[in-house]
Design a protein around this motif. Structure first.
Motif, PDB file in Angstrom:
ATOM      1  N   MET A   1      82.199  21.191  -8.876  1.00  0.00           N
ATOM      2  CA  MET A   1      82.854  22.110  -7.995  1.00  0.00           C
ATOM      3  C   MET A   1      82.711  21.618  -6.555  1.00  0.00           C
ATOM      4  O   MET A   1      81.643  21.225  -6.133  1.00  0.00           O
ATOM      5  CB  MET A   1      82.175  23.479  -8.126  1.00  0.00           C
ATOM      6  CG  MET A   1      83.112  24.593  -8.290  1.00  0.00           C
ATOM      7  SD  MET A   1      82.156  26.119  -8.525  1.00  0.00           S
ATOM      8  CE  MET A   1      83.532  27.131  -8.771  1.00  0.00           C
ATOM      9  N   SER A   2      83.771  21.702  -5.798  1.00  0.00           N
ATOM     10  CA  SER A   2      83.740  21.231  -4.420  1.00  0.00           C
ATOM     11  C   SER A   2      83.164  22.314  -3.493  1.00  0.00           C
ATOM     12  O   SER A   2      83.130  23.491  -3.838  1.00  0.00           O
ATOM     13  CB  SER A   2      85.144  20.856  -3.961  1.00  0.00           C
ATOM     14  OG  SER A   2      85.922  22.018  -3.764  1.00  0.00           O
ATOM     15  N   ARG A   3      82.764  21.868  -2.354  1.00  0.00           N
ATOM     16  CA  ARG A   3      82.212  22.792  -1.356  1.00  0.00           C
ATOM     17  C   ARG A   3      83.235  23.850  -0.984  1.00  0.00           C
ATOM     18  O   ARG A   3      82.917  25.040  -0.888  1.00  0.00           O
ATOM     19  CB  ARG A   3      81.782  21.987  -0.129  1.00  0.00           C
ATOM     20  CG  ARG A   3      81.229  22.819   0.999  1.00  0.00           C
ATOM     21  CD  ARG A   3      80.789  21.905   2.170  1.00  0.00           C
ATOM     22  NE  ARG A   3      80.182  22.677   3.216  1.00  0.00           N
ATOM     23  CZ  ARG A   3      80.811  23.129   4.296  1.00  0.00           C
ATOM     24  NH1 ARG A   3      82.087  22.885   4.450  1.00  0.00           N
ATOM     25  NH2 ARG A   3      80.167  23.832   5.205  1.00  0.00           N
ATOM     26  N   ALA A   4      84.468  23.442  -0.791  1.00  0.00           N
ATOM     27  CA  ALA A   4      85.537  24.369  -0.394  1.00  0.00           C
ATOM     28  C   ALA A   4      85.760  25.435  -1.466  1.00  0.00           C
ATOM     29  O   ALA A   4      85.947  26.620  -1.150  1.00  0.00           O
ATOM     30  CB  ALA A   4      86.819  23.611  -0.113  1.00  0.00           C
ATOM     31  N   SER A   5      85.726  25.044  -2.729  1.00  0.00           N
ATOM     32  CA  SER A   5      85.958  26.029  -3.792  1.00  0.00           C
ATOM     33  C   SER A   5      84.777  27.009  -3.906  1.00  0.00           C
ATOM     34  O   SER A   5      84.976  28.190  -4.182  1.00  0.00           O
ATOM     35  CB  SER A   5      86.220  25.337  -5.138  1.00  0.00           C
ATOM     36  OG  SER A   5      85.095  24.592  -5.547  1.00  0.00           O
ATOM     37  N   ILE A   6      83.575  26.531  -3.659  1.00  0.00           N
ATOM     38  CA  ILE A   6      82.404  27.422  -3.681  1.00  0.00           C
ATOM     39  C   ILE A   6      82.498  28.445  -2.557  1.00  0.00           C
ATOM     40  O   ILE A   6      82.312  29.643  -2.771  1.00  0.00           O
ATOM     41  CB  ILE A   6      81.088  26.608  -3.580  1.00  0.00           C
ATOM     42  CG1 ILE A   6      80.880  25.774  -4.838  1.00  0.00           C
ATOM     43  CG2 ILE A   6      79.891  27.537  -3.339  1.00  0.00           C
ATOM     44  CD1 ILE A   6      79.746  24.779  -4.740  1.00  0.00           C
ATOM     45  N   SER A   8      85.144  29.421  -1.000  1.00  0.00           N
ATOM     46  CA  SER A   8      86.280  30.314  -1.275  1.00  0.00           C
ATOM     47  C   SER A   8      85.875  31.404  -2.272  1.00  0.00           C
ATOM     48  O   SER A   8      86.229  32.572  -2.118  1.00  0.00           O
ATOM     49  CB  SER A   8      87.460  29.498  -1.809  1.00  0.00           C
ATOM     50  OG  SER A   8      88.514  30.351  -2.185  1.00  0.00           O
ATOM     51  N   ALA A   9      85.128  31.026  -3.304  1.00  0.00           N
ATOM     52  CA  ALA A   9      84.683  31.997  -4.310  1.00  0.00           C
ATOM     53  C   ALA A   9      83.730  33.026  -3.691  1.00  0.00           C
ATOM     54  O   ALA A   9      83.800  34.219  -3.998  1.00  0.00           O
ATOM     55  CB  ALA A   9      84.001  31.277  -5.470  1.00  0.00           C
ATOM     56  N   LYS A  11      83.697  33.937  -0.521  1.00  0.00           N
ATOM     57  CA  LYS A  11      84.492  34.774   0.368  1.00  0.00           C
ATOM     58  C   LYS A  11      85.265  35.845  -0.403  1.00  0.00           C
ATOM     59  O   LYS A  11      85.393  36.980   0.051  1.00  0.00           O
ATOM     60  CB  LYS A  11      85.453  33.899   1.174  1.00  0.00           C
ATOM     61  CG  LYS A  11      86.183  34.638   2.257  1.00  0.00           C
ATOM     62  CD  LYS A  11      87.014  33.679   3.086  1.00  0.00           C
ATOM     63  CE  LYS A  11      87.687  34.421   4.225  1.00  0.00           C
ATOM     64  NZ  LYS A  11      88.445  33.519   5.066  1.00  0.00           N
ATOM     65  N   GLN A  12      85.751  35.515  -1.589  1.00  0.00           N
ATOM     66  CA  GLN A  12      86.538  36.461  -2.387  1.00  0.00           C
ATOM     67  C   GLN A  12      85.667  37.507  -3.093  1.00  0.00           C
ATOM     68  O   GLN A  12      86.164  38.535  -3.524  1.00  0.00           O
ATOM     69  CB  GLN A  12      87.367  35.703  -3.433  1.00  0.00           C
ATOM     70  CG  GLN A  12      88.467  34.873  -2.826  1.00  0.00           C
ATOM     71  CD  GLN A  12      89.158  34.003  -3.866  1.00  0.00           C
ATOM     72  OE1 GLN A  12      88.766  33.970  -5.020  1.00  0.00           O
ATOM     73  NE2 GLN A  12      90.177  33.292  -3.422  1.00  0.00           N
TER      74      GLN A  12
END
Length: 189
Positions: A1-6, A8-9, A11-12
């Motif tokens: 998993m990329s930093r950006a996807s973590i 984003s998750a 934040k949501q």
């Protein structure tokens, strides 16, 4: 998993906003109890001496070879020009006498700021610390103290409670580990 996807998750999946609790129930309208304040300071290893005038402090002050007083009326014979320099000029100070802004009865803490200290290192570098506090400036709890302090009106402020001590070094009590070895509060009526 990329930093950006973590990120984003995360934040949501934030919890819903909650209102902060109301703290008015902790506010006290009465003044703090000087006797309770004195008991806590003593329990923490300090001492409280009731005084009527600054002259009442002289017997204790004269026991110390090098004294710094933030106000000349506390001790006129104290070290002169101690504010000049980077703090190292204070390394041999035996006793520092400062003004306290307010005290807290529940934990024996005294609030001081840059205005009272003049040099931030002073209460931490001196071997012994004396704080002059008006008995009318004692509040019951930390909630009351924070309410009175409000927002910052100085660049630096600290609550000082008792002499510096630690017991995490080989489980032996060490006084003066991070500051003064003793604390005296001169409580002025």
């Amino acid at each position: 998993m990329s930093r950006a996807s973590i990120l984003s998750a995360v934040k949501q999946n934030q919890p819903a906003q909650q209102a902060l609790p109301e703290l008015d129930a902790f506010h006290h309208s009465e003044a703090g109890d000087p006797a309770a304040f004195s008991r806590v300071v003593t329990f923490l290893g300090g001492q409280v001496i009731a005084i009527k005038s600054y002259a009442d402090m002289l017997p204790l002050i004269q026991e110390h070879p090098l004294v710094v007083a933030t106000h000349p009326e506390f001790y006129p014979a104290g070290m002169q020009n101690w504010q000049e320099g980077d703090g190292r000029q204070l390394e041999k100070v035996d006793l520092a006498i400062i003004q306290g802004r307010l005290g807290v009865a529940e934990n024996g803490a005294v609030w001081v700021t840059d205005d009272e200290l003049q040099v931030r290192a002073l209460p931490f570098i001196a071997q012994h610390l004396a704080i002059v506090l008006k008995s009318t400036e004692i509040l019951p709890t930390m909630h009351d103290a924070y309410r009175k302090i409000g927002g910052p009106d100085a660049g630096f402020g600290v609550f000082i409670a008792g002499p510096s001590k630690t017991a995490d070094i080989e489980q032996s009590l060490v006084l003066g580990a991070h500051g003064a070895k003793s604390l005296t509060v001169f409580l002025m009526d």
